[in-house]
Design a protein around this motif. Structure first.
Motif, PDB file in Angstrom:
ATOM      1  N   ALA A 135      -2.854   9.789   1.562  1.00 27.50           N
ATOM      2  CA  ALA A 135      -3.622   8.981   0.631  1.00 27.50           C
ATOM      3  C   ALA A 135      -3.028   7.262   0.912  1.00 27.50           C
ATOM      4  N   GLN A 136      -3.840   6.456   0.724  1.00 30.40           N
ATOM      5  CA  GLN A 136      -3.656   5.170   0.819  1.00 30.40           C
ATOM      6  C   GLN A 136      -3.954   4.322  -0.358  1.00 30.40           C
ATOM      7  N   GLU A 137      -2.974   3.889  -1.213  1.00 34.01           N
ATOM      8  CA  GLU A 137      -3.220   3.374  -2.447  1.00 34.01           C
ATOM      9  C   GLU A 137      -2.854   1.672  -2.494  1.00 34.01           C
TER      10      GLU A 137
ATOM     11  N   VAL B 233       0.923  -1.259  -0.106  1.00 37.86           N
ATOM     12  CA  VAL B 233       0.057   0.080  -0.014  1.00 37.86           C
ATOM     13  C   VAL B 233       0.937   1.191  -0.080  1.00 37.86           C
ATOM     14  N   ARG B 234       0.670   2.025  -1.239  1.00 38.58           N
ATOM     15  CA  ARG B 234       1.632   3.380  -1.122  1.00 38.58           C
ATOM     16  C   ARG B 234       0.989   4.374  -0.193  1.00 38.58           C
TER      17      ARG B 234
ATOM     18  N   THR C  52       7.453   8.100  -3.634  1.00 34.71           N
ATOM     19  CA  THR C  52       6.699   9.238  -2.999  1.00 34.71           C
ATOM     20  C   THR C  52       7.531  10.384  -2.908  1.00 34.71           C
TER      21      THR C  52
ATOM     22  N   MET D  59      -1.365  -1.548  -4.017  1.00 38.91           N
ATOM     23  CA  MET D  59      -0.898  -1.785  -5.513  1.00 38.91           C
ATOM     24  C   MET D  59      -0.359  -3.234  -5.489  1.00 38.91           C
TER      25      MET D  59
END
Ligand code: HEM
Lengths: 263, 405
Positions: B314-316, B308-309, B328, B318
């Motif tokens: 924000a949390q994305e 998770v990026r 980042t 992947m």
């Protein structure tokens, strides 16, 4: 091709059992004379099979229950032949060929695929550990055959006086040799386990039952030497002993899982 | 005391102890040892209270078994000492029996032959009388003593291992790994299979002990542990670690990381990457969305990272493949092919215990060989006859002598 060798050996052992028993039943010299060569032929095929399998696998063919049982049957044959050359006892062939046949039949029920040796089995201790186990089980088996013969003769009035004593002593000698070999099996197994897994002893079911078998035979030796137990009692004891050996060999693999379960 | 001591060293006591030892061993083989409580609850639903209550799950380290072993050791020790003290009396008694035994007929030349044979086989002649008495080789009289003392050595060695040795397992990642005692294991390489594809699990590493001594680069594999200092290092298991380089934007520094469990990786404290796991494979669906398949571990045919990026709050989630990077504001995370790493077992035992055990093993085998193949015996050889006496295998010896004659 390998299978043909294996099953031809098995069939020859079977014919040898039948001819040995027929010769005893009819007290027929001619049949008796035929029985041993058949046994020798079965024994030779048993050996040829092991060699061929060893070549195909590129290692000692002692790495799973099938291979162990095949070697076990062969070793019973070897000890029987050596004893027969010394004693010339007619009954010996009947009982020992039956034992070799039964053990090889058990092998026939196991999977026969040739597999790569897992890394833990690639050790110099492998041959000492398994080789001594085969020798020890085989001599306990021969001792049991001798004891069975003892029980058969025990009550017969026509039994020659010295022959029971000879059987009793022979059974003891086979147990003594088997005990030495079982000790080597347990000790080399412990050294090997320490190298492979760090612990000499883990109370794995196979180890525990090997120890139980060892203690049972240790008690046999003491009862014989110190308490002067001999004859029928010891023959019965030896028969109980072989049940324990067979449980260690077969029962443990069927009933329990552990390091030795080949799974 | 006068009554207790003979009992304590008697074979009757030994046999009495053997029975409960056998019973314990059978129970210990039927009930798997050392499992978790929930295992017993599942496997033995009707009996697990009793199993746990009576300590049958750890029977061989429980007080009952240890007490039996201790009593057996006392019995064995006393019995071995009394056997040792009895050796010369036994030799004397055997010599006396041979001297007075009834002789089997023998010619003068055969007597010479027999004497020569006994001498060659290491028998010792006693005295110079008309009837010479020969005793079986000196070592043969010690077969049983050696066997029993060696057994005692095995039990003591086992007790030493039980009480003094310890083992612990560590995941060893590429680079330096410090163990709790200050030892450093520097892993150079780990492989699962050799060049021909045959599995062999080999770790190439260096051990640096807390006092700074280094083992040099060594290979360890199953069956080939490394002994260094007081420790022994075993190739035990292996696992898969996620591998990535973190390039810190502010400094340009690149830090390689190997991850075996969920972790938060961050350069500045706010943004970063939540690392979850590495999977052996992935698929791409009709919308071009990647999905991981299988679970981590096993063969890494087509590895994919689930992360998770975390960026700007924000949390994305992947799925990232080796060779791809995630950025980042303060760092770049460059994902690499996952690495297999070894699980190394470290065992600490004193060398003395090893020496005691190995010496006892060798002596036990030698002692048994002597017991069975060099039986204690005495023979008398006179001008006109001979006799042989032995508690074991007298008949066999007579046959052997007859063959010589
Ligand atoms: C599991 C443990 C033991 C093993 C494996 C063992 C092994 C042996 C062996 C192999 C023999 C020689 C037997 C023969 O030559 O036929 C023997 C003899 C003997 N054992 Fe043990 N033994 C054990 C425990 C004990 C204990 C605890 C005692 C004493 C209480 C004891 C007392 C004796 C005695 C007195 C002899 C006769 C020695 C002689 O007369 O030469 N053994 N033992």
């Amino acid at each position: 091709m390998l299978d043909i060798l294996f099953f031809s050996g098995l069939v020859l052992y079977f014919i040898s059992v039948i001819t040995h028993f027929l010769s005893l039943a009819f007290r027929n010299e001619k049949i008796s004379k035929a029985a041993w060569p058949v046994f020798y032929a079965g024994f030779a095929l048993n050996l040829a099979y092991m060699i061929a399998r060893g070549i195909v696998a590129g290692r000692l063919p002692l790495a799973n229950q099938f291979e162990f049982a095949t070697a076990f049957a062969w070793c019973i044959g070897l000890l029987a032949i050596l004893l027969h050359r010394r004693t010339r006892e007619a009954w010996l062939g009947a009982l020992t060929s039956a034992a070799a046949f039964l053990i090889l039949s058990f092998a026939a029920l196991q999977p026969r695929t040739v597999s790569e040796l897992m890394p833990a089995l690639r050790s110099a201790w492998f041959s000492f550990h398994i080789g001594s186990a085969v020798l020890s089980y085989s001599s306990f088996m021969i001792s049991a055959c001798v004891s069975l013969r003892y029980m058969m003769l025990d009550k017969k009035p026509e039994t020659e006086p010295g022959s029971l004593g000879r059987l009793d002593y022979l059974s003891y000698r086979m147990i003594a040799f088997g005990f030495l070999m079982l000790t080597v099996t347990i000790l080399t197994g412990a050294i090997w386990a320490e190298q492979a897994w760090s612990a000499f002893w883990t109370w794995d079911p196979k180890e525990t039952w090997a120890l139980i078998t060892w203690l049972i035979y240790a008690a046999y030796l003491h009862l014989r030497l110190q308490k002067k137990w001999q004859g029928k009692r010891m023959a019965i004891y030896s028969l109980i002993g072989i049940v324990c050996v067979l449980f260690t060999f077969i029962g443990v693999n069927v009933l329990f899982t552990g390091l030795h379960s080949y799974k | 005391m006068k009554k207790i001591l003979p009992f304590l060293r008697s074979m009757r006591f030994g046999m009495l102890l053997l029975l409960p030892v056998l019973v314990c061993s059978v129970i210990g083989s039927v009930i798997p040892q050392g499992e978790s409580e929930s295992y017993y609850a599942e496997t033995f639903p009707g009996a697990y209270h009793m199993i746990l209550g009576m300590g049958l799950d750890r029977l061989f380290s429980g007080w009952v078994f240890l007490t039996l072993t201790a009593l057996f050791s006392v019995n064995l020790a006393l019995c071995s000492v009394s056997q040792l003290r009895a050796v010369s009396a036994r030799r004397a008694a055997a010599a006396k029996r041979a001297e007075t035994a009834e002789l089997l007929p023998l010619s003068a030349s055969s007597a010479e032959k027999l004497s020569g044979y006994l001498r060659r086989r290491g028998w010792k002649r006693q005295g110079e009388g008309e009837r010479a008495v020969w005793l079986s080789p000196a070592l043969s009289w010690f077969g049983s003593v050696i066997t029993h003392f060696a057994l005692l050595g095995v039990i003591l060695g086992a007790a030493g291992i039980f009480a003094l040795s310890s083992t612990a397992d560590y995941e060893i990642l590429p680079g330096e790994n410090e163990l709790p005692d200050g030892t450093v294991l520097r892993l150079e390489d780990f492989r699962i299979a050799d060049a021909e594809g045959k599995t062999d699990y080999v770790s190439t590493l260096e051990v640096i002990s807390p006092d700074g001594r280094a083992s040099g680069i060594r290979e360890i594999s199953v069956n080939h542990p490394l002994r260094f200092g007081a420790n022994k290092y075993y190739q035990q298991t292996y696992g898969v670690a996620g591998a990535l380089d973190v390039r810190v934007a502010a400094t340009g520094e690149v830090r390689p990381l190997y991850l075996t469990e969920q972790s938060l990786i961050t350069a500045g404290g706010a943004d970063g990457v939540w690392y979850f796991s590495v999977y052996p494979g992935y698929i791409t669906d009709e919308n071009g969305v990647r999905k991981v398949v299988g679970h981590s571990g096993g063969d890494m045919a087509d590895p994919a990272y689930y992360i998770v990026r975390l960026s700007g709050g924000a949390q994305e989630p992947m799925i990232v493949l080796p060779g791809e990077s995630v950025e980042t504001a303060d760092a770049v995370y460059e994902f690499k092919s996952p690495r297999y790493f070894p699980g190394i077992r470290v065992k600490t035992t004193s060398v003395g215990i090893y020496a005691l055990l190995y010496a006892s093993f060798a002596l036990l085998t030698a002692g048994l060989y002597l017991c069975f193949f060099a039986p204690v015996a005495a023979a008398a050889v006179g001008k006109d006859g001979y006799a042989v006496v032995s508690r074991k295998g007298e008949q066999e010896l007579k046959e052997r002598f007859a063959a010589v004659l």
